[in-house]
Every structure is written in C-alpha cells, then in structure tokens.
Design a protein around this motif. Structure first.
Motif, PDB file in Angstrom:
ATOM      1  N   ARG A  18       0.839  -1.196   0.000  1.00 45.33           N
ATOM      2  CA  ARG A  18       0.000   0.000   0.000  1.00 45.33           C
ATOM      3  C   ARG A  18       0.873   1.243   0.000  1.00 45.33           C
ATOM      4  NH1 ARG A  18      -3.700  -1.982   4.747  1.00 45.33           N
ATOM      5  NH2 ARG A  18      -2.085  -3.526   4.877  1.00 45.33           N
ATOM      6  N   VAL A  19       0.418   2.255  -0.688  1.00 43.83           N
ATOM      7  CA  VAL A  19       1.130   3.523  -0.771  1.00 43.83           C
ATOM      8  C   VAL A  19       0.360   4.562   0.038  1.00 43.83           C
ATOM      9  CG1 VAL A  19       1.877   5.389  -2.306  1.00 43.83           C
ATOM     10  CG2 VAL A  19       2.087   2.991  -3.040  1.00 43.83           C
ATOM     11  N   VAL A  20       1.082   5.308   0.856  1.00 42.91           N
ATOM     12  CA  VAL A  20       0.474   6.390   1.627  1.00 42.91           C
ATOM     13  C   VAL A  20       0.992   7.701   1.031  1.00 42.91           C
ATOM     14  CG1 VAL A  20       0.217   7.462   3.890  1.00 42.91           C
ATOM     15  CG2 VAL A  20       0.420   4.968   3.702  1.00 42.91           C
ATOM     16  N   PRO A  21       0.133   8.432   0.331  1.00 46.59           N
ATOM     17  CA  PRO A  21       0.572   9.723  -0.219  1.00 46.59           C
ATOM     18  C   PRO A  21       1.026  10.665   0.898  1.00 46.59           C
ATOM     19  CG  PRO A  21      -1.490   9.038  -1.220  1.00 46.59           C
ATOM     20  CD  PRO A  21      -1.230   8.109  -0.059  1.00 46.59           C
ATOM     21  N   GLY A  22       2.072  11.438   0.613  1.00 45.35           N
ATOM     22  CA  GLY A  22       2.649  12.336   1.602  1.00 45.35           C
ATOM     23  C   GLY A  22       1.683  13.358   2.162  1.00 45.35           C
ATOM     24  N   ASP A  23       0.629  13.680   1.411  1.00 45.12           N
ATOM     25  CA  ASP A  23      -0.348  14.660   1.907  1.00 45.12           C
ATOM     26  C   ASP A  23      -1.493  14.002   2.665  1.00 45.12           C
ATOM     27  OD1 ASP A  23      -1.659  13.476  -0.241  1.00 45.12           O
ATOM     28  OD2 ASP A  23      -2.213  15.380  -1.196  1.00 45.12           O
ATOM     29  N   GLN A  24      -1.369  12.696   2.954  1.00 49.17           N
ATOM     30  CA  GLN A  24      -2.424  11.987   3.682  1.00 49.17           C
ATOM     31  C   GLN A  24      -1.912  11.349   4.973  1.00 49.17           C
ATOM     32  OE1 GLN A  24      -4.613   9.341   1.093  1.00 49.17           O
ATOM     33  NE2 GLN A  24      -4.767  10.903  -0.501  1.00 49.17           N
ATOM     34  N   ALA A  40       2.424   7.705   9.042  1.00 44.93           N
ATOM     35  CA  ALA A  40       2.130   7.157   7.725  1.00 44.93           C
ATOM     36  C   ALA A  40       1.672   5.709   7.875  1.00 44.93           C
ATOM     37  CB  ALA A  40       3.362   7.232   6.818  1.00 44.93           C
TER      38      ALA A  40
END
Length: 158
Positions: A18-24, A40
């Motif tokens: 899974r990828v966690v966008p830096g703005d989330q 994160a």
C-alpha cells in the motif's frame, strides 16, 4: 505463493503493498512540544504489527521537550536541515546529523531534538519498532554545556 503465509482471497490486491501519499499522513499521533509528528504507517491505519513510520518536522531554531519512547527503538533519517540531538539523564550529551544521516535512539533513552539551523526547517523520516506510538514527555532541564560526542558508529571509527 509463499512458503509461510497462504495467499489471501484477494490475491494481495488490497492486503499487499500500500502507498500512503505524503499529503495523507495522520497528525493525531502523540506529540512533543516543539515538533510535529505525522503517522504514515501504524496499526490503526495499515494494520502494521511491528512498526510505526512517519515524519517529524521541527521549525528553524526550535527544540523539542525532553522525552523518551518507552521500550521502543527509534530510527530517524534526516531528509533536510541539521539535527542536534541531546540525550542522557540530564541531556548532557550531544551530537549533530545532516541530510542522509541516520540517528538511532535506544529504548527509554531521555532525548531532545534540536533544529541546529536558524533559517531552515528540519525534516526527518521516523521509524519505531512497534505499531503503537509511545511518547513519554519528561520534565528535564537541559545541561548548560552538553558534552560533544562524535557522530560515528563503531564500524566507521576514525
């Protein structure tokens, strides 16, 4: 197919990488005065069992309150800026790290992060050895003249 874990019904589509966008990132994690932590990866967000990962930002010329992370080990990777760490029972030891450097903080070690720059934000990636965020803020007065410690690991001694 793996040797130890059966493939889940979704074939890892939603339970795998899974990828966690830096703005989330989630900033509802325990905080220490003088810094801003954002999670994160943790148990609540990703189901992580053995680690916590996120970011920490310290404004120019700022320093955090003294704290420790209980039984957890911490690794700090300096992305930008200049970190000055103080640690010890009276925060009597000090060392500095810059972009590309890693900092290891063992369990229960009282420490304080300081942004050594007067004009640049200190930005770091932080990883801890458990998925729960443990922060124990302490009432410690920093030593007036901390003892300098070379930032060299045992393998690379000069």
């Amino acid at each position: 197919m793996t040797d130890t874990v059966p493939t889940p019904p979704d074939g890892w589509k939603h339970t795998g990488v899974r990828v966690v966008p830096g703005d989330q990132l989630d900033d509802s994690t325990p905080q220490t005065p003088g810094m801003h932590r954002a999670a994160a990866i943790d148990r609540a967000r990703m189901g992580a069992q053995k680690l916590w990962a996120g970011t920490v930002h310290i404004h120019a010329n700022a320093k955090t309150g003294a704290h420790h992370h209980g039984p957890l080990e911490s690794v700090i990777y300096v992305v930008s800026g200049r970190a000055r760490m103080r640690w010890g029972e009276a925060l009597e030891f000090t060392a500095e790290a810059g972009p590309g450097d890693f900092i290891y903080v063992p369990p229960y070690v009282p420490h304080q992060e300081i942004n050594a720059s007067t004009d640049e934000t200190l930005s770091c990636v932080l990883v801890r050895s458990d998925s729960e965020a443990v922060v124990v803020n302490l009432e410690i007065e920093p030593a007036e003249k901390p003892e300098g410690v070379a930032w060299i690991d045992p393998i690379h001694k000069t």
